[in-house]
Design a protein around this motif. Structure first.
Motif, PDB file in Angstrom:
ATOM      1  N   PHE A  16       0.820  -1.211   0.000  1.00 22.63           N
ATOM      2  CA  PHE A  16       0.000   0.000   0.000  1.00 22.63           C
ATOM      3  C   PHE A  16       0.857   1.266   0.000  1.00 22.63           C
ATOM      4  O   PHE A  16       0.488   2.272  -0.597  1.00 22.63           O
ATOM      5  CB  PHE A  16      -0.914  -0.004   1.228  1.00 22.63           C
TER       6      PHE A  16
ATOM      7  N   ARG B   8     -13.453  -5.305  -2.494  1.00 24.17           N
ATOM      8  CA  ARG B   8     -13.283  -4.656  -1.187  1.00 24.17           C
ATOM      9  C   ARG B   8     -14.409  -5.112  -0.274  1.00 24.17           C
ATOM     10  O   ARG B   8     -15.565  -5.200  -0.691  1.00 24.17           O
ATOM     11  CB  ARG B   8     -13.312  -3.138  -1.331  1.00 24.17           C
TER      12      ARG B   8
ATOM     13  N   ASP C  39      -7.652   5.569  -5.157  1.00 29.72           N
ATOM     14  CA  ASP C  39      -8.865   4.823  -4.795  1.00 29.72           C
ATOM     15  C   ASP C  39      -8.563   3.588  -3.959  1.00 29.72           C
ATOM     16  O   ASP C  39      -9.487   2.978  -3.397  1.00 29.72           O
ATOM     17  CB  ASP C  39      -9.608   4.372  -6.061  1.00 29.72           C
TER      18      ASP C  39
ATOM     19  N   GLU D  14      -7.253   1.079  -1.024  1.00 30.53           N
ATOM     20  CA  GLU D  14      -7.156   1.066   0.430  1.00 30.53           C
ATOM     21  C   GLU D  14      -6.457  -0.210   0.893  1.00 30.53           C
ATOM     22  O   GLU D  14      -6.489  -1.237   0.201  1.00 30.53           O
ATOM     23  CB  GLU D  14      -8.545   1.133   1.066  1.00 30.53           C
ATOM     24  N   GLY D  15      -5.817  -0.119   2.047  1.00 29.85           N
ATOM     25  CA  GLY D  15      -5.237  -1.314   2.636  1.00 29.85           C
ATOM     26  C   GLY D  15      -6.319  -2.346   2.901  1.00 29.85           C
ATOM     27  O   GLY D  15      -7.408  -2.024   3.383  1.00 29.85           O
TER      28      GLY D  15
ATOM     29  N   ASP E 125      -7.677  -4.118   0.428  1.00 28.38           N
ATOM     30  CA  ASP E 125      -8.276  -4.440  -0.873  1.00 28.38           C
ATOM     31  C   ASP E 125      -7.621  -5.696  -1.444  1.00 28.38           C
ATOM     32  O   ASP E 125      -6.479  -6.033  -1.089  1.00 28.38           O
ATOM     33  CB  ASP E 125      -8.095  -3.283  -1.857  1.00 28.38           C
TER      34      ASP E 125
ATOM     35  N   CYS F 247      -0.278  -3.533   4.188  1.00 32.01           N
ATOM     36  CA  CYS F 247       0.416  -2.401   4.795  1.00 32.01           C
ATOM     37  C   CYS F 247       1.493  -2.964   5.711  1.00 32.01           C
ATOM     38  O   CYS F 247       1.207  -3.286   6.872  1.00 32.01           O
ATOM     39  CB  CYS F 247      -0.549  -1.533   5.587  1.00 32.01           C
TER      40      CYS F 247
ATOM     41  N   CYS G 154      -2.395  -0.085   8.583  1.00 36.83           N
ATOM     42  CA  CYS G 154      -2.007   0.892   7.566  1.00 36.83           C
ATOM     43  C   CYS G 154      -1.698   2.248   8.190  1.00 36.83           C
ATOM     44  O   CYS G 154      -2.070   3.306   7.659  1.00 36.83           O
ATOM     45  CB  CYS G 154      -3.089   1.025   6.503  1.00 36.83           C
TER      46      CYS G 154
END
Length: 313
Positions: free
Chosen positions: A50, A84, A139, A141-142, A144, A187, A257
């Motif tokens: 990430f 997600r 767009d 995110e940790g 995903d 992350c 994250c």
């Protein structure tokens, strides 16, 4: 001698006849239809960082296995889809169906020195995967996940994929041919170690500790829960002020994250939480609180060769 020799001959005949295959009717092995699968030889990279998406990639080495040592392969289509987990809702997919991101042709597979089958190594960057599903790095995110799925087409026009592969071929270690790979956006966390700290503002209904306390605290990584660290003393020495000790408590510092939280309970069952006051390269300042109303503020020093990460919040 004749009886002895006859006995040996009879024994040999019985032994040899017992090795015969008595399955009836005879199975026409030569008429069996055969398929093809993609054995996973190496998972070179199966996560996206990430904090470094620009240099992250999905990379594999695959081996095509068929009746002609890989020669029946025409193409391998690689598709991708982003997913997600939305709390309270479920999985959200972008787009709603997988999209093609890369195609391997027969010429991409070559001989090797380890087996008689053909192999191919490839990589797909995180940026390519993100663009293919219609998103941007902003767009992402940790937590995903990018689902990569493959469709093998052979020279007879047949296709093999995650929908028609058997469980044994997909999951057994020898075959290892799932036709799909889940690449998580992770992350990385590296907060483990032993640190010097100074504690202040310690108070509770059981007693207080005026002034400051100095000592060392250990954040021990929990291997079964990446990003979580067991804290050697959730009160940062506060209990020592009024004659108690930490003992068998299990309180954790969690790094999701860069977002820090505290969880777990002490030996009395009181739960713990925290607020991050401030952080820089040298000092991480947090205020802890438990459900018994005990609290304190700890300033934790980074080690000389390991400053606190700039993303902590």
């Amino acid at each position: 001698m004749l009886k002895y020799s006859f006995g040996l001959l009879l024994g040999a005949l019985v032994f040899l006849s017992s090795c015969r295959d008595f399955v009836e009717p005879n199975i026409p092995y030569s008429e069996f239809d055969t398929g093809a699968y993609l054995r996973t030889i190496a998972r070179t990279s199966t996560t996206f960082n990430f904090f470094d998406l620009a240099n992250s990639k999905f990379a594999l080495t695959l081996e095509v296995v068929d009746a002609e040592d890989g020669a029946t392969l025409e193409t391998v289509a690689i598709n991708v889809q982003h997913r997600r987990l939305i709390p309270g809702v479920g999985l959200e997919y972008t787009p709603t169906e997988p999209v093609l991101i890369k195609t391997l042709s027969a010429s991409d597979f070559a001989t090797n020195t380890e087996s008689r089958f053909l192999r191919s190594s490839f990589e797909i960057s995180a940026d390519e995967a993100i663009a293919a599903v219609g998103l941007t790095p902003a767009d992402i995110e940790g937590g995903d996940v990018f689902e990569f799925s493959m469709v093998l087409t052979d020279k007879f026009g047949r296709t093999f994929n995650r929908e028609n592969v058997s469980g044994n071929i997909a999951g057994a270690p020898f075959y290892d041919s799932p036709f799909q790979y889940f690449v998580s956006v992770i992350c990385p966390s590296d907060l483990g170690g032993t640190f010097e700290y100074t504690a202040t503002d310690m108070d509770s209904v059981y007693g207080s500790c005026p002034g400051t306390i100095s000592g060392t605290i250990t954040f021990a990584p929990i291997t079964t829960s990446p990003g979580s660290y067991r804290i050697s003393d959730g009160t940062f020495g506060f209990w020592n002020c009024y004659g108690d000790s930490w003992g068998s408590g299990d309180v954790r510092l969690n790094d999701a994250c860069g977002t820090l939280t505290m969880s777990g309970a002490d030996k009395y069952g009181a739960s713990y939480s925290m607020t991050l006051v401030s952080v820089d390269d040298t000092n991480l300042v947090l205020t802890w609180l438990n459900s018994d109303g005990e609290t304190g503020t700890a300033t934790i020093k980074s080690n000389a060769d390991k400053p606190w990460p700039s993303n902590l919040k």
